[in-house]
Scaffold this motif. Structure first.
Motif, PDB file in Angstrom:
ATOM      1  N   VAL A 132       0.859  -1.187   0.000  1.00 34.35           N
ATOM      2  CA  VAL A 132       0.000   0.000   0.000  1.00 34.35           C
ATOM      3  C   VAL A 132       0.891   1.232   0.000  1.00 34.35           C
ATOM      4  N   ARG A 157      -3.053   4.886  -9.807  1.00 31.74           N
ATOM      5  CA  ARG A 157      -4.176   4.073 -10.271  1.00 31.74           C
ATOM      6  C   ARG A 157      -3.917   3.525 -11.666  1.00 31.74           C
ATOM      7  N   THR A 210      -1.718  -4.419  -4.874  1.00 33.32           N
ATOM      8  CA  THR A 210      -1.107  -3.115  -4.618  1.00 33.32           C
ATOM      9  C   THR A 210      -2.148  -2.019  -4.808  1.00 33.32           C
ATOM     10  N   THR A 211      -2.107  -1.015  -3.930  1.00 25.75           N
ATOM     11  CA  THR A 211      -3.025   0.102  -4.075  1.00 25.75           C
ATOM     12  C   THR A 211      -2.346   1.392  -3.638  1.00 25.75           C
ATOM     13  N   GLU A 234      -9.474   1.130   2.903  1.00 27.62           N
ATOM     14  CA  GLU A 234      -8.742   0.746   1.694  1.00 27.62           C
ATOM     15  C   GLU A 234      -7.341   0.248   2.028  1.00 27.62           C
TER      16      GLU A 234
END
Length: 266
Positions: free
Chosen positions: A100, A113, A122-123, A140
């Motif tokens: 993250v 994104r 993965t974010t 999130e």
């Protein structure tokens, strides 16, 4: 519903985009390039220092993923997730590793994104590390990071963008208390070189143009690791942390100006 991207303030410089300039990236604006150039006028070695910071990130993340079994990485103040960033290094070792990225700069969310659209492990999250309790409560983040299992908390080149009045030590303490035994902390920070005029001038310039900048002493950096077990070789100039090639000259500013280390929560 997907989180909407906040507007990008292209007329205000940010640490993430100035760092992108130093790394030779293209996700930055004229105002960021102006800050970078002014900083380089004071300390021409800053571009090499940024590269040293990225190279240590590669070594640390690779080591923790390959040798310590760490499968979760919380990269705070991450900057732009460009080539060979945390997720690529960790997932080369373990494709199931979860990463993250957290940054206050909305361009990190917008570009992240697009880069990570096909990577479910993965974010990118827009949040302010000065509010660690809020950050830790973000759904999130908890969707990918299990805080019941060891995690590597990364504060790589971000705490020197926080003034003492913003409580960087408290931030680290809150994060340390939130993760379980066996977790790791990876921290790097600009380091004051005695009374070297470059250190003082750079701090002044960063405060004036970027609004953030705190060059700390080795003792101040060490305080961030209170309660943790520091891995060998300790808190050292970045190129000296388990180098893959011998460091020929460890006396230069580019080697010494940024210090870091890795520690385990017992």
């Amino acid at each position: 519903m997907a989180e909407s991207s906040p507007p990008i303030p292209t007329g205000v410089p940010t640490a993430a985009r100035v760092y992108d300039v130093m790394l030779g990236g293209k996700d930055n604006y004229a105002v960021d390039r102006a800050v970078a150039e002014a900083s380089l006028q004071i300390m021409p070695e800053l571009r090499d220092i940024a590269l040293h910071n990225r190279a240590m990130l590669h070594r640390v993340v690779g080591h923790l993923a390959a040798n310590e079994g760490i499968t979760q990485f919380l990269d705070l103040g991450s900057g732009l997730p460009t080539v060979r960033n945390t997720h690529e290094v960790a997932q080369e070792v373990n494709p199931e590793a979860r990463v993250v990225y957290v940054d206050i700069d909305p361009i990190v969310l917008a570009h992240g994104r697009a880069i990570l659209a096909d990577n479910p492990n993965t974010t990118v999250v827009t949040a302010d590390i000065r509010e660690p309790e809020d950050l830790l409560g973000r759904p999130e983040i908890s969707a990918l990071i299990d805080f019941e299992r060891p995690v590597c908390v990364m504060l790589v080149g971000i705490l020197h963008h926080l003034g003492d009045d913003e409580g960087p030590g408290r931030i680290v303490q809150v994060l340390r208390d939130a993760v379980p035994s066996g977790s790791y902390f990876f921290i790097t920070n600009f380091t004051r070189l005695g009374d070297a005029p470059e250190s003082v001038a750079l701090e002044k310039q960063l405060l004036e143009q970027l609004g953030t900048g705190r060059v700390r002493t080795p003792a101040e950096l060490a305080a961030f690791f209170d309660g943790l077990e520091i891995l060998q070789p300790g808190l050292v100039p970045l190129p000296l942390w388990r180098p893959e090639q011998p460091v020929v000259d460890a006396s230069t500013i580019d080697v010494r100006f940024m210090t870091g280390g890795v520690a385990r929560k017992p």
